[in-house]
Design an enzyme around this catalytic site. Sequence first.
Site, PDB file in Angstrom:
ATOM      1  N   SER A   1       0.833  -1.203   0.000  1.00 32.45           N
ATOM      2  CA  SER A   1       0.000   0.000   0.000  1.00 32.45           C
ATOM      3  C   SER A   1       0.868   1.255   0.000  1.00 32.45           C
ATOM      4  CB  SER A   1      -0.881   0.010   1.242  1.00 32.45           C
ATOM      5  OG  SER A   1      -0.049   0.054   2.396  1.00 32.45           O
TER       6      SER A   1
ATOM      7  N   GLU B   1       4.114   6.542   6.885  1.00 34.37           N
ATOM      8  CA  GLU B   1       4.085   6.981   5.486  1.00 34.37           C
ATOM      9  C   GLU B   1       4.437   8.476   5.379  1.00 34.37           C
ATOM     10  OE1 GLU B   1       3.081   5.586   1.735  1.00 34.37           O
ATOM     11  OE2 GLU B   1       3.424   4.242   3.374  1.00 34.37           O
TER      12      GLU B   1
HETATM   13  N1  DGL Z   1       2.057  -2.435   4.917  1.00 34.66           N
HETATM   14  C1  DGL Z   1       0.758  -2.989   5.013  1.00 34.66           C
HETATM   15  C2  DGL Z   1       0.741  -4.343   5.727  1.00 34.66           C
HETATM   16  O1  DGL Z   1       1.734  -5.038   5.770  1.00 34.66           O
HETATM   17  C3  DGL Z   1      -0.395  -2.171   5.529  1.00 34.66           C
HETATM   18  C4  DGL Z   1      -0.389  -0.718   5.625  1.00 34.66           C
HETATM   19  C5  DGL Z   1      -1.745  -0.103   5.354  1.00 34.66           C
HETATM   20  O2  DGL Z   1      -2.628  -0.096   6.227  1.00 34.66           O
HETATM   21  O3  DGL Z   1      -1.903   0.353   4.241  1.00 34.66           O
HETATM   22  O4  DGL Z   1      -0.290  -4.744   6.226  1.00 34.66           O
END
Ligand code: DGL
Length: 274
Positions: A16, A157
């Site tokens: 994401s 982020e």
């Molecule tokens: N990096 C993502 C994961 O491993 C999630 C981050 C998001 O909520 O977009 O779940």
Amino acid sequence: MLFCSPPSPPIGIFDSGVGGLSVAKALRATNPTAPLLYVADSGHAPYGERDVSHVVNRSLRITDFLLSQQAAMVVVACNTATAAAIEAMRQHYPSLPLVGVEPGVKPAAQRSANKRVGVMATTGTLNSPRFQSLVQRFAVDCWVLPVACAGLAAAIEEGDAGHSRVQELLDTYCTLLTQAEVDTVVLGCTHYPFVAQDIAARLGPHVTLLDTANAVAEQAARLHRQLCTTADRPLGPHACAPELTLMSTGDVEVLARLAKQHLAYEQAVRRIDP
Ligand code: DGL
């Protein structure tokens, strides 16, 4: 005359946002010659607080895009997308090699001495049937505390701008883990390894943090080696391209900054809109 190294099919990888860079980093260490095509879907994040259909649609769109860029396999470097979408992806692309990321519940249960394990992850991951199944299959002898870290991936982020928000959220979530007296904590979101030091500082040295980036990278490298030995592929457009290509559907600067810091990536990040 320009000579290319022998053709090696590119590995597509997406998250994401910036979180999947923690997996890309492990993949570069495990298989440094595999070309990586990385997509951060920051323009449609966070996934962890969206409904399943959004995450499935985005995962399919990005996979189509990666295939159009000659990716020969795809690593879903996101726990939330793996939980929501990997089954739909397997049905949609039956012959495409796929590797997903799941919270390391099994190694945590094996490692925990007091049989008290915490799992930090998104709401989407923790509410998924795949996560429930992981706990039932591999941690029946443990008490497992799921901590839904709402807002944490989004704050990570934001980079420097999100720093104080990250600290506030970690104060809250780590207090829950400390009160529960867990001795092992799973980082069940690929964004969290980037704040692992802040988490460790709050939980103390007697708590072990686990993430699955290295295991996923090893599995992806194995699959990639198989593709290299079985594929009789013509030189595609990426055969001579840089080994790592970063693309984002959102703010390219955020991805560029983190990639420079963690992967010594100096090139421009491409803005895409699949
Ligand atoms: N990096 C993502 C994961 O491993 C999630 C981050 C998001 O909520 O977009 O779940």
